[in-house]
Design a protein around this motif. Structure first.
Motif, PDB file in Angstrom:
ATOM      1  N   ASN A 248       3.661  50.372  18.880  1.00  0.00           N
ATOM      2  CA  ASN A 248       2.445  52.037  19.114  1.00  0.00           C
ATOM      3  C   ASN A 248       2.531  51.907  20.579  1.00  0.00           C
ATOM      4  O   ASN A 248       1.653  52.108  20.805  1.00  0.00           O
ATOM      5  CB  ASN A 248       1.927  51.928  17.812  1.00  0.00           C
ATOM      6  N   GLY A 249       3.262  52.888  21.081  1.00  0.00           N
ATOM      7  CA  GLY A 249       3.017  53.134  22.520  1.00  0.00           C
ATOM      8  C   GLY A 249       1.766  54.431  22.218  1.00  0.00           C
ATOM      9  O   GLY A 249       0.941  54.544  22.880  1.00  0.00           O
ATOM     10  N   ASN A 250       1.910  54.444  21.278  1.00  0.00           N
ATOM     11  CA  ASN A 250       0.545  56.446  20.979  1.00  0.00           C
ATOM     12  C   ASN A 250      -0.440  55.340  20.071  1.00  0.00           C
ATOM     13  O   ASN A 250      -1.391  56.143  19.490  1.00  0.00           O
ATOM     14  CB  ASN A 250       1.203  57.162  20.334  1.00  0.00           C
ATOM     15  N   ALA A 251      -0.744  54.331  19.873  1.00  0.00           N
ATOM     16  CA  ALA A 251      -1.834  53.624  19.738  1.00  0.00           C
ATOM     17  C   ALA A 251      -3.371  53.812  19.999  1.00  0.00           C
ATOM     18  O   ALA A 251      -3.022  54.405  21.419  1.00  0.00           O
ATOM     19  CB  ALA A 251      -1.326  52.069  19.428  1.00  0.00           C
ATOM     20  N   ARG A 252      -4.235  53.865  19.422  1.00  0.00           N
ATOM     21  CA  ARG A 252      -5.808  54.828  19.886  1.00  0.00           C
ATOM     22  C   ARG A 252      -5.851  52.960  21.006  1.00  0.00           C
ATOM     23  O   ARG A 252      -6.105  51.803  20.170  1.00  0.00           O
ATOM     24  CB  ARG A 252      -5.876  55.142  19.197  1.00  0.00           C
ATOM     25  N   VAL A 253      -6.902  53.404  21.502  1.00  0.00           N
ATOM     26  CA  VAL A 253      -7.098  52.406  22.469  1.00  0.00           C
ATOM     27  C   VAL A 253      -9.090  52.478  22.469  1.00  0.00           C
ATOM     28  O   VAL A 253      -9.283  53.819  22.580  1.00  0.00           O
ATOM     29  CB  VAL A 253      -6.793  52.283  24.000  1.00  0.00           C
ATOM     30  N   GLY A 254      -9.568  51.574  22.546  1.00  0.00           N
ATOM     31  CA  GLY A 254     -10.711  51.671  22.516  1.00  0.00           C
ATOM     32  C   GLY A 254     -11.409  52.103  24.542  1.00  0.00           C
ATOM     33  O   GLY A 254     -10.987  52.132  25.292  1.00  0.00           O
ATOM     34  N   ALA A 255     -12.418  52.521  24.239  1.00  0.00           N
ATOM     35  CA  ALA A 255     -13.268  52.567  25.258  1.00  0.00           C
ATOM     36  C   ALA A 255     -13.141  51.784  26.572  1.00  0.00           C
ATOM     37  O   ALA A 255     -13.871  50.682  26.592  1.00  0.00           O
ATOM     38  CB  ALA A 255     -14.722  53.243  25.700  1.00  0.00           C
ATOM     39  N   GLY A 256     -12.690  51.283  27.692  1.00  0.00           N
ATOM     40  CA  GLY A 256     -12.784  50.865  28.683  1.00  0.00           C
ATOM     41  C   GLY A 256     -11.181  50.073  28.417  1.00  0.00           C
ATOM     42  O   GLY A 256     -10.894  48.910  29.369  1.00  0.00           O
ATOM     43  N   ILE A 258      -6.950  49.830  28.189  1.00  0.00           N
ATOM     44  CA  ILE A 258      -6.020  51.225  28.678  1.00  0.00           C
ATOM     45  C   ILE A 258      -4.354  50.057  28.017  1.00  0.00           C
ATOM     46  O   ILE A 258      -4.831  49.311  27.409  1.00  0.00           O
ATOM     47  CB  ILE A 258      -5.723  50.693  30.034  1.00  0.00           C
ATOM     48  N   ILE A 259      -3.490  50.692  27.977  1.00  0.00           N
ATOM     49  CA  ILE A 259      -2.796  50.429  27.227  1.00  0.00           C
ATOM     50  C   ILE A 259      -1.213  50.720  28.141  1.00  0.00           C
ATOM     51  O   ILE A 259      -0.902  51.694  28.745  1.00  0.00           O
ATOM     52  CB  ILE A 259      -1.999  51.165  26.517  1.00  0.00           C
ATOM     53  N   TYR A 260      -0.136  49.244  28.244  1.00  0.00           N
ATOM     54  CA  TYR A 260       1.136  49.846  29.508  1.00  0.00           C
ATOM     55  C   TYR A 260       2.480  48.776  28.204  1.00  0.00           C
ATOM     56  O   TYR A 260       2.402  48.050  27.889  1.00  0.00           O
ATOM     57  CB  TYR A 260       1.290  48.478  30.365  1.00  0.00           C
ATOM     58  N   PRO A 261       3.552  49.127  28.893  1.00  0.00           N
ATOM     59  CA  PRO A 261       4.769  48.857  28.104  1.00  0.00           C
ATOM     60  C   PRO A 261       5.518  47.511  28.723  1.00  0.00           C
ATOM     61  O   PRO A 261       4.504  47.549  30.424  1.00  0.00           O
ATOM     62  CB  PRO A 261       5.686  50.185  28.645  1.00  0.00           C
ATOM     63  N   ASP A 262       5.700  47.036  27.777  1.00  0.00           N
ATOM     64  CA  ASP A 262       6.541  45.561  29.058  1.00  0.00           C
ATOM     65  C   ASP A 262       8.146  46.621  29.609  1.00  0.00           C
ATOM     66  O   ASP A 262       8.860  47.525  28.795  1.00  0.00           O
ATOM     67  CB  ASP A 262       7.030  44.606  27.600  1.00  0.00           C
ATOM     68  N   ILE A 263       7.804  45.446  30.484  1.00  0.00           N
ATOM     69  CA  ILE A 263       9.314  46.176  31.268  1.00  0.00           C
ATOM     70  C   ILE A 263      10.569  45.538  30.900  1.00  0.00           C
ATOM     71  O   ILE A 263      11.420  46.437  31.215  1.00  0.00           O
ATOM     72  CB  ILE A 263       8.685  45.730  33.207  1.00  0.00           C
ATOM     73  N   ASP A 264      10.718  44.705  30.022  1.00  0.00           N
ATOM     74  CA  ASP A 264      12.064  43.820  29.696  1.00  0.00           C
ATOM     75  C   ASP A 264      12.247  45.307  28.446  1.00  0.00           C
ATOM     76  O   ASP A 264      13.382  44.881  28.190  1.00  0.00           O
ATOM     77  CB  ASP A 264      12.249  42.539  29.699  1.00  0.00           C
ATOM     78  N   PRO A 266      11.187  47.436  25.760  1.00  0.00           N
ATOM     79  CA  PRO A 266      10.514  49.188  25.876  1.00  0.00           C
ATOM     80  C   PRO A 266       9.851  49.800  24.720  1.00  0.00           C
ATOM     81  O   PRO A 266       9.151  50.143  24.538  1.00  0.00           O
ATOM     82  CB  PRO A 266      11.862  50.333  25.979  1.00  0.00           C
ATOM     83  N   ASP A 267       9.967  48.733  22.866  1.00  0.00           N
ATOM     84  CA  ASP A 267       8.919  48.844  22.260  1.00  0.00           C
ATOM     85  C   ASP A 267       8.104  48.154  22.145  1.00  0.00           C
ATOM     86  O   ASP A 267       7.241  48.031  20.926  1.00  0.00           O
ATOM     87  CB  ASP A 267      10.360  48.551  21.037  1.00  0.00           C
ATOM     88  N   VAL A 268       7.716  47.496  23.714  1.00  0.00           N
ATOM     89  CA  VAL A 268       6.251  46.633  23.532  1.00  0.00           C
ATOM     90  C   VAL A 268       5.852  46.960  23.747  1.00  0.00           C
ATOM     91  O   VAL A 268       5.753  47.145  25.002  1.00  0.00           O
ATOM     92  CB  VAL A 268       6.230  45.392  23.316  1.00  0.00           C
ATOM     93  N   PHE A 269       4.523  47.566  23.715  1.00  0.00           N
ATOM     94  CA  PHE A 269       3.114  47.812  24.053  1.00  0.00           C
ATOM     95  C   PHE A 269       2.065  47.070  24.048  1.00  0.00           C
ATOM     96  O   PHE A 269       1.874  45.722  22.770  1.00  0.00           O
ATOM     97  CB  PHE A 269       2.396  49.682  24.118  1.00  0.00           C
ATOM     98  N   TYR A 270       1.127  46.384  25.989  1.00  0.00           N
ATOM     99  CA  TYR A 270      -0.146  45.852  25.936  1.00  0.00           C
ATOM    100  C   TYR A 270      -1.382  46.799  25.892  1.00  0.00           C
ATOM    101  O   TYR A 270      -1.172  47.035  26.191  1.00  0.00           O
ATOM    102  CB  TYR A 270       0.160  45.051  26.270  1.00  0.00           C
ATOM    103  N   ILE A 271      -2.536  46.723  24.330  1.00  0.00           N
ATOM    104  CA  ILE A 271      -3.227  47.262  25.274  1.00  0.00           C
ATOM    105  C   ILE A 271      -4.366  46.293  25.702  1.00  0.00           C
ATOM    106  O   ILE A 271      -4.369  45.129  24.824  1.00  0.00           O
ATOM    107  CB  ILE A 271      -3.981  47.475  23.219  1.00  0.00           C
ATOM    108  N   MET A 272      -4.865  47.042  26.507  1.00  0.00           N
ATOM    109  CA  MET A 272      -5.602  45.080  27.470  1.00  0.00           C
ATOM    110  C   MET A 272      -6.699  46.080  28.563  1.00  0.00           C
ATOM    111  O   MET A 272      -7.020  47.307  28.040  1.00  0.00           O
ATOM    112  CB  MET A 272      -4.728  44.901  28.723  1.00  0.00           C
ATOM    113  N   GLU A 273      -7.795  45.297  28.945  1.00  0.00           N
ATOM    114  CA  GLU A 273      -9.328  45.885  29.964  1.00  0.00           C
ATOM    115  C   GLU A 273      -8.996  46.976  30.927  1.00  0.00           C
ATOM    116  O   GLU A 273      -7.812  46.222  31.138  1.00  0.00           O
ATOM    117  CB  GLU A 273      -9.799  44.859  29.599  1.00  0.00           C
ATOM    118  N   ARG A 274      -9.018  48.009  30.577  1.00  0.00           N
ATOM    119  CA  ARG A 274      -8.874  48.553  31.879  1.00  0.00           C
ATOM    120  C   ARG A 274      -9.570  47.951  33.702  1.00  0.00           C
ATOM    121  O   ARG A 274      -8.240  48.266  34.240  1.00  0.00           O
ATOM    122  CB  ARG A 274      -9.822  49.805  32.268  1.00  0.00           C
ATOM    123  N   ARG A 275      -9.976  47.168  32.924  1.00  0.00           N
ATOM    124  CA  ARG A 275     -10.923  46.305  34.310  1.00  0.00           C
ATOM    125  C   ARG A 275     -10.419  45.358  34.540  1.00  0.00           C
ATOM    126  O   ARG A 275      -9.325  43.931  33.605  1.00  0.00           O
ATOM    127  CB  ARG A 275     -12.134  46.459  33.869  1.00  0.00           C
TER     128      ARG A 275
END
Length: 553
Positions: A248-256, A258-264, A266-275
């Motif tokens: 889900n590319g529109n998934a809610r992310v917590g404070a701090g 961020i969500i980025y897509p996979d380069i290969d 397109p339907d895979v996204f990663y929620i990760m620490e902004r820092r």
């Protein structure tokens, strides 16, 4: 005049011989260029293939290998005019103040809650819970601002802090924007230069135009698109701890986070620490390679600080995902199988050999500080460059033959001496161009043609003065000596004024004008040398050998 010391004769002949030797590689341009390229490729770590070794052996190592670099208009290549988006740097700089401002305000109990508000790019708005504590909050925010140091001293602060109701507003000051623009343009020029140099191309032109534009010209490159592909990527590399993988590319992310897509995928996204754990700024080296399965990859190495941070993270997160993010896209997100110490790692993904090589180049050069936009692009084909070279060669040959014939018809044997000096003059020009690594352009050829025309001026002055002295019934030896002595001041004056013009053209001109001024300036120096020393040496040796009773010019 005729008391010519042996050391002076030897010195003049040695300079002429060196000029011929250092000009020689340009007569075998293709062979020498292939040999130089093969040596460069091997020094960069590429394998010693039979083709490269054969190219190196084709040109003797004891001979000079410097070449006159051909400019874009002679060789063909890519021309690109870029615009740097300086406003992006303002926004990133202001955004980077948020964590520091937040922590500072939270340390003041009277302020209450601290919330970041939506704002335009380049502006930071923070809302506090207790408006009565606004003076304290403003004072604390202003203490975070630093003086802007310029060449004239310390002036304004880098951030301006103001109040808008219950919100604190922070923006960059005008003085800091000017300093930021200068730093950004300098960094952009350096990174663009490093990226172009990594490709092994010859003598690119990379220069700033105006306040926010960069001109890039790369001779020998196949197309402007190839250059844009190399330059247009920001190549900002960061390593992040992954919290969750989702579709889900529109998934809610917590404070701090961020969500980025996979380069290969397109339907895979990663929620990760902004820092980021570490960034590309900690990279020391990056080289293309192959993984354990024989697939193309990029091997990288961190500096001690980055290696320590990376090792500490992997030590406490074995079994977790970590993402390698390039320009806002996840290249790969492997599982940390074990502690990675030493600062060495490998980026794997859906790479080809070409893409892994290009990524390694971008990572070694560093990230561009701001996005760049292509305003103009042109590809100059090698056919146009070849036509220019042929036209220049034709003009040079015609001018050369015309001057040679004129000097022989006008001055006889002395004209032959001047012609030999003219040939050596051209050889010295190309020797100097090869030695200093100058780039020859079409206007540069025009400078050489002008030099050919001007090269005999000094000899004409000398020979005409000798004619005048001979009319006064002086002996030939006395007439020749007086001719050289009396023409000396006129020759020096004329060439000094022309040299001043060449220096001014080089100082205030750009591109083609600089190419013309370089060849003109070098031609002036070699012309004076050949007129005052080379032809004089020929005349002295001839006179001492023949001892003529009369001289006809």
């Amino acid at each position: 005049m005729f008391d010519f010391p042996a050391w002076k004769k030897f010195g003049i002949l040695l300079i002429c011989l060196l000029g011929v030797v250092f000009t020689l590689p340009n007569g075998f341009y293709g062979t020498v260029e292939k040999a130089n390229d093969a040596i460069t490729e091997i020094e960069r770590g590429l394998p010693e293939t039979p083709e490269r070794l054969a190219a190196i052996e084709a040109w003797p190592s004891f001979l000079p290998s410097g070449l006159v670099n051909l400019g874009l208009d002679l060789r063909g290549g890519a021309h690109v005019l870029l615009e740097v988006q300086l406003a992006d740097v303002y926004a990133e700089r202001v955004e980077g103040m948020w964590p520091l401002l937040r922590d500072t305000l939270r340390d003041i109990d009277a302020v209450g809650t601290v919330r970041k508000q939506d704002s335009t790019p380049g502006e930071l708005r923070v809302k506090i819970g207790n408006v009565e504590a606004m003076p304290q909050a403003l004072a604390a925010a202003r203490e975070l601002s630093q003086p802007v140091v310029t060449l004239t001293g310390i002036g304004a602060q880098d951030f301006e802090v103001s109040r808008d109701g219950d919100e604190i507003v922070m923006t960059l000051s005008e003085a800091e924007k000017i300093q930021t623009d200068e730093r950004t343009m300098q960094q952009t020029l350096e990174i663009v230069r490093r990226r172009v140099d990594e490709t092994g191309t010859r003598e690119p032109t990379i220069q700033r135009q105006g306040s926010e534009r960069v001109l890039v010209q790369v001779p020998g490159l196949g197309s402007a698109e190839e250059l844009i592909k190399l330059l247009g990527t920001t190549a900002k590399l960061t390593f992040h701890h992954v919290e969750q993988r989702t579709s889900n590319g529109n998934a809610r992310v917590g404070a701090g986070n961020i969500i980025y897509p996979d380069i290969d995928e397109p339907d895979v996204f990663y929620i990760m620490e902004r820092r980021a754990i570490v960034s590309g700024e900690d990279l020391v080296d990056a080289q293309p390679g192959f993984d354990q399965n024989g697939r193309p990859s990029v091997n990288f190495r961190f500096n001690p600080s980055g290696g320590r941070k990376f090792g500490e993270h992997t030590q406490s997160h074995v079994g977790d995902l970590f993402a390698v993010v390039l320009d806002g896209e996840v290249i790969t997100a492997p599982v940390i199988q074990s502690v990675i110490l030493g600062g060495n790692g490998q980026i794997t993904g859906n790479f080809s050999v070409e893409s892994s090589t290009q990524l390694a180049i971008l990572l070694r050069a560093g990230a561009l500080p701001a996005e760049i936009t292509v305003l103009e692009q042109r590809t100059i084909g090698p056919e146009l460059g070849l036509d220019s070279i042929k036209a220049g060669q034709k003009a040079c040959i015609i001018a050369f033959i015309a001057v040679l014939v004129f000097m022989i018809l006008s001055y006889g044997l002395f004209g032959i001496f001047a012609d030999i000096a003219l040939i050596l003059n051209v050889a010295l020009i190309f020797a100097l161009l090869s030695t200093i690594g100058a780039t020859l352009t079409l206007p540069g050829i025009a400078g050489i043609i002008l030099t050919i025309g001007m090269a005999v001026d000094a000899n004409v002055l000398i020979f005409e003065r000798i004619r005048e002295e001979l009319r006064t019934a002086k002996g030939p030896a006395r007439a020749i000596q007086q001719g050289y002595d009396k023409a000396f001041s006129a020759i020096v004056d004329a060439n000094i004024t022309t040299m001043i013009a060449a220096v001014i053209l080089f100082a205030i001109g750009s591109g083609p004008v600089k190419g013309f001024s370089v060849t003109l300036g070098l031609g002036i120096m070699t012309s004076v040398f050949t007129a005052l020393y080379v032809t004089r040496l020929f005349v002295v040796v001839w006179f001492q050998m023949r001892k003529p009773k009369t001289v006809e010019i």
